[in-house]
Design an enzyme around this catalytic site. Structure first.
Site, PDB file in Angstrom:
ATOM      1  N   ASP A  22      -7.070  -1.360  -5.321  1.00  0.00           N
ATOM      2  CA  ASP A  22      -6.416  -1.822  -4.105  1.00  0.00           C
ATOM      3  C   ASP A  22      -6.892  -3.227  -3.813  1.00  0.00           C
ATOM      4  O   ASP A  22      -8.079  -3.521  -3.952  1.00  0.00           O
ATOM      5  CB  ASP A  22      -6.785  -0.899  -2.938  1.00  0.00           C
ATOM      6  CG  ASP A  22      -5.912   0.343  -2.940  1.00  0.00           C
ATOM      7  OD1 ASP A  22      -4.733   0.226  -3.314  1.00  0.00           O
ATOM      8  OD2 ASP A  22      -6.424   1.420  -2.600  1.00  0.00           O
TER       9      ASP A  22
ATOM     10  N   ASP B  93      -0.178  -4.578  18.639  1.00  0.00           N
ATOM     11  CA  ASP B  93      -0.288  -4.420  17.181  1.00  0.00           C
ATOM     12  C   ASP B  93      -1.733  -4.110  16.843  1.00  0.00           C
ATOM     13  O   ASP B  93      -2.601  -4.979  16.906  1.00  0.00           O
ATOM     14  CB  ASP B  93       0.170  -5.714  16.495  1.00  0.00           C
ATOM     15  CG  ASP B  93       0.067  -5.611  14.981  1.00  0.00           C
ATOM     16  OD1 ASP B  93      -0.348  -4.546  14.477  1.00  0.00           O
ATOM     17  OD2 ASP B  93       0.405  -6.613  14.308  1.00  0.00           O
TER      18      ASP B  93
ATOM     19  N   GLU C  54       7.919   1.264   9.696  1.00  0.00           N
ATOM     20  CA  GLU C  54       9.357   1.189   9.397  1.00  0.00           C
ATOM     21  C   GLU C  54       9.940  -0.160   9.784  1.00  0.00           C
ATOM     22  O   GLU C  54      10.602  -0.823   8.991  1.00  0.00           O
ATOM     23  CB  GLU C  54      10.149   2.285  10.128  1.00  0.00           C
ATOM     24  CG  GLU C  54       9.926   3.682   9.587  1.00  0.00           C
ATOM     25  CD  GLU C  54       8.806   4.390  10.305  1.00  0.00           C
ATOM     26  OE1 GLU C  54       8.996   4.750  11.472  1.00  0.00           O
ATOM     27  OE2 GLU C  54       7.719   4.560   9.703  1.00  0.00           O
TER      28      GLU C  54
ATOM     29  N   LYS D  56       7.337 -10.160  16.629  1.00  0.00           N
ATOM     30  CA  LYS D  56       6.566 -10.786  15.539  1.00  0.00           C
ATOM     31  C   LYS D  56       6.524  -9.777  14.400  1.00  0.00           C
ATOM     32  O   LYS D  56       6.417  -8.569  14.636  1.00  0.00           O
ATOM     33  CB  LYS D  56       5.147 -11.093  16.028  1.00  0.00           C
ATOM     34  CG  LYS D  56       4.202 -11.551  14.975  1.00  0.00           C
ATOM     35  CD  LYS D  56       2.847 -10.876  15.083  1.00  0.00           C
ATOM     36  CE  LYS D  56       2.909  -9.465  14.528  1.00  0.00           C
ATOM     37  NZ  LYS D  56       1.715  -8.697  14.774  1.00  0.00           N
TER      38      LYS D  56
ATOM     39  N   ASP E 130      -2.153   9.052  -1.389  1.00  0.00           N
ATOM     40  CA  ASP E 130      -2.722   8.664  -2.678  1.00  0.00           C
ATOM     41  C   ASP E 130      -2.948   9.877  -3.568  1.00  0.00           C
ATOM     42  O   ASP E 130      -3.177   9.749  -4.770  1.00  0.00           O
ATOM     43  CB  ASP E 130      -4.083   7.982  -2.482  1.00  0.00           C
ATOM     44  CG  ASP E 130      -3.932   6.528  -2.095  1.00  0.00           C
ATOM     45  OD1 ASP E 130      -2.881   5.947  -2.416  1.00  0.00           O
ATOM     46  OD2 ASP E 130      -4.864   5.989  -1.478  1.00  0.00           O
TER      47      ASP E 130
END
Lengths: 564, 670
Positions: free
Chosen positions: B299, B336, B371, B387, B512
Site C-alpha cells: 500500500d 471532512d 461515493e 470540495k 482486503d
C-alpha cells in the site's frame, strides 16, 4: 609434443566437433522435423502398420514407460530363447555351435537387452552367425535406441511448461534406430571393412602362418557388429578379446574411428539437450562439467600408463618404459588409456587393452568412471543419470541462495527428491552389496576359484565386475572366472535393476514436474548456467560417487597403488 | 543469546528427547542413537569376552560415550531453539495474565468474571484504565489504547468499531473512552497460542522443504549404512579385521549428523526470528514461502509515503491563495474527517485562516463520502460550497470555462506526484488545492535491495494514474495499481499467480480479506479486522507495513542456513575419510598409511579425533543455526559462489585442521 598424446587430443576434439552437428540433427529427428533421412519413413510406416502401433499418439510418462518395459521384456524373451536353443536353427551356424547353459543364456539375454553387453561367453566359439547378427547385433541397435528414446522423453518432459505428453516412445525408438544409429553404423562399418575388418559368412578358415604352422581363424560379419557395438555404447564384441582383436580393430585409424564412435552419441545428446530446450548455455555447462571430469581422468590414466610400472623400474628391467602389459603395440599406452576412460565413462564396455593390466590408479579411474556413470554416460541413459545428479545439486544449491529449489521453472519438492534419492542409493547398493556377496562367497568357499589373482587385485576384479554390471558397462577387468552360475545370476539381476530403475525414476520425476505450475525466473532464481552451479554439480557428482565408493576403492586399486 | 535458565531447561530436554518415538522423526540422529545402543552392548560384551572384532573395553567405553554425547548435542540444539522460542512467546503471553473482565449479559447487566472464563462470542465492556481481558473485535464505541505491552510502541492508537481498525488485543490498556468488545477466539486458540505450538515440539509440523531435505539426508545415511555394512566382508576378504567400534565410528562420522542435529533447530529459529520481529506466523510453511516471494504488493500510504497526503498549496483561478478562497476551502473541509481533509485545515491555520464550525450559523454540512468523493457545506446565504476530487468536481460543475483555466494547474500538480482537489461554489470552480505525498526516506534503497533479491514491488494506491506513476518512479517501485479498488488487488494477485509467481501482501480491512487469502503470503495488521486476520497467514503485531520486507528476508535466511549447514556437513566427510580409512587398515595394509595426510598419531587416536570433531561441531554451530546465515542481496550467482566458498570449501578445510588439533590434544593427554 609426444605424438601419442597428440593422438589422444585429436580423438577428443574430433568427437566434440562431430557431436555438435549430430546433436542438432538428433533434435530434428526427435521433433519430427524435415531431414534428409525422411526416405526412411515408408519403412517405418510399414513396421508400425504391421505391429498396429500409432506412432503419433501422445503418451504421458506412465504410458511411455509401459511401452518401454513391454518391448524390453519381449527383447529379453526373444534373446533368451534364441540362446538357450541355439542348436535348433539350421542356417548361419557353419561350425554347429550348441545350446547355452540356462544361467549363461539368462545373463547374456539380460546383458544385451540392458545395453550392458557383459560377456561371460566368447563370441567366436560360443555364438553362431545367426546369434551374432540377429540376436546380438540386433539387440545392440534396439537397446541403444531404447536409451536414446528414453532420453528424448526426458527432454520433452523438461521442455513442457504444462501438460503431461512426453511424446511417443515407439516412434522415438524407431527413429533412433533408422535415422540415427543405422546411418552412422553403415558409415563406420564401411570404414572398418575398408581397413581390414572381416565381413563374411564363411566358417573357420585354415591359414598357414609365417612359422609354417596351420591355424584355424574365425571370421564372420565382424564390421557391422563392431560398428553398432561402439555407436550404441554396447561394447559386446564379436570376438572374445573385443577391440583388441585385429579383425575388430585393425589399425590406429580404425582405433580413432571407433573411439570417436564410443563418445559420439553420448556427447551429442548433451548438445541435443541444449538444442531441444533452447538452453544452449546450460548444455554447454553440463558438457563442461562432464568434460572436466573426463579430461582429468584421461590425464591421470595416460600419465600413469606412460610412466610405466614402478616394479619393473625397481627391478632394473626396463627403466623409463611405459606400461605395455595387456596393450596392443599398434595403439600404445596413451590411446589405450583414452579408450579405457571413454569406454568406462560412456558405459560402452568394449576394450582395446586389458583393463586388468593397467596400472592400479588407471584401473581405479575406470572403476570411478563407472561408479559415476554420467560422464557423458551410455547412450540416452548417461544423460538421464546425470539428470539425477542435477536434481540433487539444484536442491542443495537452491537452498543456499534462499529459495525453495526449482529446476527449469518447476519446484523440486519431497516427491522428486525421494525418487532421485532412491536412484542415488541404488548404484552403491548394487555395487557394494554385489561385491560383498562375492567377497563373502570366496572367503567362505575358496574352492570356487574365480580369482586368478590374489589380494587387492582380486578384490578389484570382483568390484569391477559388479560395477560394470550396475553401470550397464559390460567391460570386464578380466582375470575373473565369471561364467559360473553365481556370477551369471548375480550380475544378471544387477544389470536389470541398474538399467530400468534409473530410467523409471527420472521419467517419474519429469512426470511429476509436468503436473506442476511453472515458476518464473527472476534475478533471485538459481542460475543454472553459472560457473557456481557447475561447481556444485561437480562436487555433488564427486561426493556422491567418491564418498560411497572410497573404502572399496581404498581396498582395491588404492591399496595396490600404495603397496606397489 | 542464551540465558542460564534456557540452557538448563534445554539440557534437561536433551535427555527427554532421547525417547526413540521422538528420535525417529530425525532419521539421521536416530541411527546414531541406534549405533550408541549397539556400542553399549559391544562394550559390555567386550568386558566378558575377548574377541578381535570386539576390541578393548576402555576404547569401546570412550566411543560409546562420544556417540551418546553426539546424540545429546543434537537434542540440545533442538531444545535450546525451543527454549528460546518459548521464552520469547512467554514474554508475549505474560501480557495476558489473569485480569478481571466485565462481561455484559443479555439483559444489559454486568458480571465481573475472570478473563480465563471468557468464551468465544461473549461481549465485555472495557473502560478507561482497564486492561483488555481477551482478543476481540470492538462492536461499539471508540477508544485510545496503549499497545506498548505487545508492540513496544509507546504512542497510543485509536481503535473504533466498524472501521478497519476494530481489533483489540488482550493485555493492552484502554487509555480513554469505553468500548464494547466481542471475544473472537476460544481460550487457548488465539494466534499467539498457535504460534507457540509451532515453536514447541509436539505439534510442530515439518515444512515441505524440511521434509524434502530430511529425505535427502536419510538417503545419504542409507548410502553410508551400505558402505559400512559391506566393508565387513571386504575386510574379511582382505584379512583385515575391523573392530565394531571402528565401523560404527566410521558410519557416524560419515552420515550428515551436523545438519541432522541442527535441522529442526534451524527451523524453529526461523519461527523464533519471526516472533522477535513481532510477526505471528500461522505455519512454518508461510515463513518458508516468504523466502520465495516474487511479487510484493505494498500500500502506498504508510509504506512508501509517510502517513497520508497533506495539503501543501491553495491555488485560485489566478494561481494565488487569497484569503476568501482559503476560507471557503476550510469551510468545505470542516465535515471532512479524512486525513486529507484535516490537513487542509492545518495548512489554512498556518496561513492564519481559521473558521469555527459554529461561527457560520445555520449551515448544513455535507460529510465526505467515498461515493461522491466530495464534502462541503450549504451556507445559510444559500451558497453551496463543495470540495473534492478533481474529476468529481468536474462532473458536478457546469461552467467548463473555469475548469479549463484550472486544467493546466491540475496537470502540473499531478505530474509532480501531487493530488489536485478542486473547490467549487454553486457549481462554479474557484480553484484547486494541492495535496502531496512525502516519500519515506530510505525507501528507495529498500526497493533496490528487493530488486536484487528478484522481488518485484507493486504499489497499490487510490491515486490517479499520473500521480501514482510519479510516486512509483520516485520511490523506485516496479509497477503500480492506480485508482485501486479492493478487487483490483485480488485481480492483480491472480494475474501474477497465473504466471507462477508467489505474491505477498499486507492488509487490514475486511475488504482486503479476499486478496489476503489469495496471496501466497498474506500479512494482516494486528489493528486490522478479524476477517483480515483470519484470511492471512501471518499477523504483524506492530501493524507496520514495511514488515513484509523483513518477512521475506527471514524466509530466505531460513533456507540459506539449512542449505549451507547441509553443504558444510557433507563436505566434512572428505577429511573424515582421510582420518578413518587409513586407520581402519593401517595394521594390515601399511601402504595405505600414505593416505594419512594429516599424519595422525595412531589409528585409535585418528578414529577418536574424527568422532570427537563430529560431535563438537554440532554445539559449535548452534549459534549459527539460531542466528541464521545473513542474507545478502547480491544476486543469486554471487551469493552461491560466496556460500560455496565459505561453507563448501570451508567445510572441506575446517575438519582437517580440527581433527589434527584434536589428535594432538588427545595424544598429549594419553
Amino acid at each position: 609434443m609426444n605424438t601419442e598424446i597428440l593422438g589422444v587430443i585429436l580423438i577428443f576434439l574430433l568427437s566434440v566437433a562431430l557431436a555438435w552437428p549430430l546433436g542438432k540433427y538428433m533434435v530434428k529427428v526427435f521433433r519430427g522435423d524435415k531431414t534428409w533421412s525422411d526416405f526412411m519413413s515408408p519403412l517405418e510406416r510399414l513396421v508400425f502398420k504391421l505391429s498396429g502401433i500409432d506412432p503419433n499418439q501422445p503418451m504421458d510418462w506412465k504410458q511411455n514407460l509401459k511401452a518401454l518395459l513391454g518391448i524390453n521384456i519381449f527383447f529379453f524373451l526373444f534373446a533368451f530363447i534364441a540362446l538357450a536353443f541355439q542348436s535348433l536353427h539350421p542356417f548361419w551356424n557353419p561350425v554347429g555351435i550348441g545350446n547355452w547353459e540356462p544361467t549363461l543364456a539368462f545373463n547374456t539375454a539380460v546383458s544385451f537387452t540392458t545395453n550392458t553387453n557383459l560377456q561371460h561367453y566368447s563370441g567366436e566359439t560360443g555364438a553362431s552367425y545367426f546369434t551374432q547378427l540377429l540376436v546380438f547385433c540386433w539387440l545392440q541397435f534396439v537397446s541403444a535406441a531404447t536409451g536414446i528414446a528414453a532420453c528424448a522423453l526426458l527432454f520433452q518432459g523438461l521442455k513442457n511448461k504444462t501438460g503431461s505428453n512426453l511424446g511417443n516412445f515407439y516412434n522415438l525408438m524407431m527413429k533412433s534406430c533408422t535415422r540415427i544409429l543405422l546411418p552412422l553404423a553403415i558409415v563406420l562399418s564401411l570404414i572398418l571393412t575398408i581397413n581390414g575388418s572381416t565381413t563374411n559368412f564363411d566358417g573357420l578358415q585354415e591359414v598357414t602362418t609365417l612359422e609354417g604352422e596351420t591355424i584355424q581363424v574365425a571370421g564372420g560379419p565382424t564390421a557391422p557388429m563392431v560398428a553398432i557395438k561402439q555407436l550404441g555404447t554396447n561394447g559386446g564384441g564379436y570376438f572374445g578379446p573385443n577391440s583388441t582383436h585385429p579383425f575388430e580393430n585393425p589399425n590406429y585409424l580404425t582405433n580413432i574411428a571407433e573411439n570417436i564412435a564410443i563418445l559420439l552419441i553420448p556427447m551429442a545428446l548433451v548438445f541435443a539437450f541444449g538444442f531441444y530446450l533452447n538452453r544452449k548455455k546450460l548444455a554447454m555447462l553440463f558438457f563442461a562439467v562432464m568434460s572436466i571430469l573426463f579430461i582429468a581422468f584421461v590425464a591421470i590414466s595416460v600419465s600413469e600408463e606412460m610412466n610405466g610400472n614402478p616394479a619393473f623400474t625397481e627391478m632394473g628391467l626396463a627403466a623409463n618404459q611405459s606400461n605395455m602389459e595387456g596393450k596392443e603395440v599398434r595403439f600404445g599406452p596413451a590411446a589405450s588409456s583414452l579408450w579405457g576412460v571413454s569406454t568406462t565413462a560412456t558405459s560402452n564396455g568394449s576394450v582395446n587393452s586389458m583393463h586388468d593390466s593397467h596400472t592400479p590408479l588407471s584401473g581405479g579411474i575406470f572403476l570411478l568412471d563407472m561408479m559415476i556413470n554420467a560422464v557423458y554416460g551410455g547412450v540416452g541413459v548417461g544423460f538421464i543419470n546425470f539428470f539425477v545428479f542435477v536434481i540433487v545439486a539444484v536442491f542443495i544449491a537452491g537452498q543456499m541462495i534462499g529459495r525453495t529449489p526449482d529446476l527449469l521453472g518447476k519446484k523440486i519438492e519431497a516427491r522428486e527428491v525421494k525418487i532421485a534419492a532412491l536412484v542415488v542409493i541404488l548404484h552403491p547398493l548394487l555395487i557394494l552389496v554385489g561385491t560383498a556377496l562375492a567377497s563373502y562367497g570366496i572367503v567362505q568357499n575358496p574352492e570356487y576359484g574365480w580369482l586368478n589373482n590374489p589380494s587387492f587385485h582380486g578384490f578389484s576384479e570382483m568390484l569391477y565386475e559388479n560395477t560394470s554390471a550396475a553401470a550397464n558397462n559390460g567391460s570386464g577387468f578380466e582375470g575373473l572366472g565369471d561364467n559360473t552360475q553365481f556370477w551369471n545370476i548375480l550380475t544378471g539381476i544387477i544389470m536389470l535393476l541398474g538399467r530400468y530403475l534409473p530410467i523409471i525414476g527420472p521419467l517419474a520425476i519429469v512426470g511429476s514436474l509436468a503436473a506442476k505450475k511453472p515458476v518464473p525466473t527472476t534475478s533471485g532464481s538459481l542460475q543454472l548456467d553459472s560457473p557456481a552451479f557447475g561447481a556444485v554439480l561437480i562436487s555433488v557428482i564427486l561426493i556422491v560417487a567418491a564418498l560411497a565408493f572410497f573404502p572399496a576403492l581404498a581396498l582395491g586399486p588404492l591399496a595396490e597403488y600404495f603397496t606397489f | 543469546m542464551f540465558t542460564a535458565e534456557t540452557v538448563s531447561q534445554a539440557m534437561a530436554q536433551s535427555f527427554v528427547k532421547l525417547k526413540p518415538a521422538l528420535m525417529i522423526k530425525n532419521p539421521v540422529m536416530f541411527t546414531v542413537e541406534l549405533g550408541t545402543v549397539i556400542m553399549l552392548i559391544v562394550t559390555i560384551l567386550s568386558g566378558f569376552t575377548t574377541n578381535e572384532s570386539l576390541g578393548s573395553v576402555g576404547y569401546n567405553t570412550v566411543i560409546t560415550l562420544l556417540l551418546f554425547v553426539t546424540v545429546l548435542f543434537g537434542n540440545f540444539a533442538e531444545a535450546i531453539a525451543e527454549a528460546r522460542g518459548k521464552a520469547q512467546a512467554d514474554t508475549l503471553r505474560k501480557t495476558r495474565k489473569e485480569t478481571k473482565a466485565k462481561r455484559l449479559n443479555d439483559d444489559g447487566s454486568i458480571t465481573e468474571t475472570s478473563s480465563s472464563d471468557l468464551k468465544k462470542g461473549d461481549i465485555f465492556l472495557v473502560e478507561e484504565g482497564d486492561v483488555i481481558p481477551a482478543d476481540g473485535e470492538i462492536i461499539e464505541g471508540l477508544a485510545s489504547i496503549d499497545e506498548s505491552a505487545i508492540t513496544g510502541e509507546s504512542a497510543p492508537v485509536i481503535r473504533e468499531a466498524e472501521t478497519d481498525h476494530n481489533s483489540v488485543i488482550g493485555g493492552t490498556k484502554v487509555l480513554s473512552d469505553q468500548i464494547k468488545v466481542q471475544v473472537i477466539t476460544e481460550p487457548g486458540e488465539s494466534f499467539l497460542d498457535k504460534m507457540i505450538s509451532l515453536v514447541e515440539g509436539a505439534n510442530r509440523q515439518k515444512t515441505p522443504n524440511e521434509i524434502a531435505l530430511t529425505i535427502l539426508l536419510a538417503s545419504f545415511t542409507m548410502v553410508f549404512l551400505i558402505v559400512t555394512i559391506t566393508l565387513q566382508p571386504f575386510a574379511d576378504y582382505a584379512n583385515t579385521p575391523i573392530a565394531i567400534a571402528a565401523l560404527i565410528s566410521l558410519f557416524v562420522c560419515l552420515i550428515p549428523t551436523t545438519i541432522g542435529g541442527l535441522l529442526s533447530a534451524i527451523g524453529i529459529a526461523g519461527m523464533d526470528r519471526a516472533l522477535r520481529a513481532n510477526i505471528i506466523a500461522k505455519s512454518g510453511k508461510a515463513v518458508e514461502t516468504a523466502g520465495d516471494i516474487d511479487t510484493l504488493l505494498l500500500d502506498k500510504t504508510g509504506t512508501i509515503t509517510i502517513g497520508n497526503r497533506k495539503a501543501t498549496g491553495f491555488f485560485n483561478l489566478n494561481g494565488k491563495a487569497d484569503e476568501e478562497f482559503v476560507r471557503l476551502a476550510v469551510l468545505s473541509s470542516l465535515s471532512d474527517n479524512t486525513p486529507e481533509g484535516k490537513s487542509i485545515l492545518k495548512l489554512a491555520k498556518k496561513q492564519n485562516v481559521t473558521v469555527e464550525k459554529n461561527s457560520v450559523g445555520d449551515a448544513s454540512f455535507i460529510k465526505f463520502s467515498a461515493e461522491t468523493r466530495m464534502s462541503g457545506v450549504d451556507l445559510p446565504d444559500g451558497r453551496k460550497v463543495r470540495k473534492g476530487a478533481w474529476d468529481a468536481i468536474y462532473k458536478w460543475s457546469d461552467n467548463k470555462t473555469d475548469l479549463e483555466k484550472l486544467e493546466e494547474k491540475v496537470k502540473e500538480i499531478s505530474n509532480n506526484g501531487g493530488t489536485p482537489l478542486a473547490l467549487a461554489v454553486d457549481k462554479k470552480a474557484l480553484g484547486v488545492i494541492q495535496l502531496e505525498d512525502i516519500i519515506k526516506p530510505g525507501i528507495q534503497e529498500r526497493f533496490a535491495r528487493l530488486r536484487k533479491m528478484g522481488v518485484k514491488t507493486v504499489m497499490v494506491t487510490g491515486d490517479n494514474p499520473l500521480t501514482a506513476k510519479y510516486i512509483a518512479e520516485k520511490a523506485g517501485v516496479d509497477d503500480f495499481i492506480a485508482e485501486a479498488k479492493p478487487e483490483d488487488k485480488l485481480e492483480y494477485i491472480k494475474k501474477e499467480q497465473e504466471q507462477g509467481k508467489l505474491v505477498a501482501m499486507m492488509g487490514d480491512g475486511t475488504n482486503d480479506a479476499p486478496a489476503l487469502a489469495q496471496a501466497d503470503v498474506g500479512v494482516a495488521m494486528n489493528s486490522g479486522t478479524q476477517a483480515a486476520k483470519e484470511a492471512s497467514n501471518m499477523v504483524d503485531l506492530d501493524s507496520d507495513p514495511t514488515k513484509l520486507l523483513e518477512v521475506i528476508e527471514i524466509g530466505k535466511q531460513l533456507l540459506i542456513t539449512r542449505g549451507n549447514v547441509t553443504t558444510f556437513s557433507i563436505a566434512n566427510d572428505v577429511a573424515k575419510y582421510f582420518a578413518i580409512v587409513p586407520a581402519l587398515f593401517a595394521a594390515s595394509i601399511p601402504g595405505l598409511n600414505a593416505m594419512n595426510i594429516m599424519n595422525l598419531a595412531t589409528p585409535e587416536s585418528a578414529i577418536l579425533s574424527a568422532v570427537i570433531f563430529n560431535a563438537i561441531i554440532i554445539p559449535l554451530l548452534i549459534p549459527l543455526a539460531l542466528r541464521g546465515v545473513k542474507y545478502r542481496p547480491v544476486g543469486a550467482s554471487t551469493l552461491l559462489t560466496r556460500n560455496l566458498l565459505v561453507y563448501g570449501l570451508g567445510g572441506i578445510i575446517v575438519p582437517f585442521i580440527g581433527i589434527k588439533a584434536i589428535d594432538l590434544l588427545v595424544n598429549s593427554l594419553l
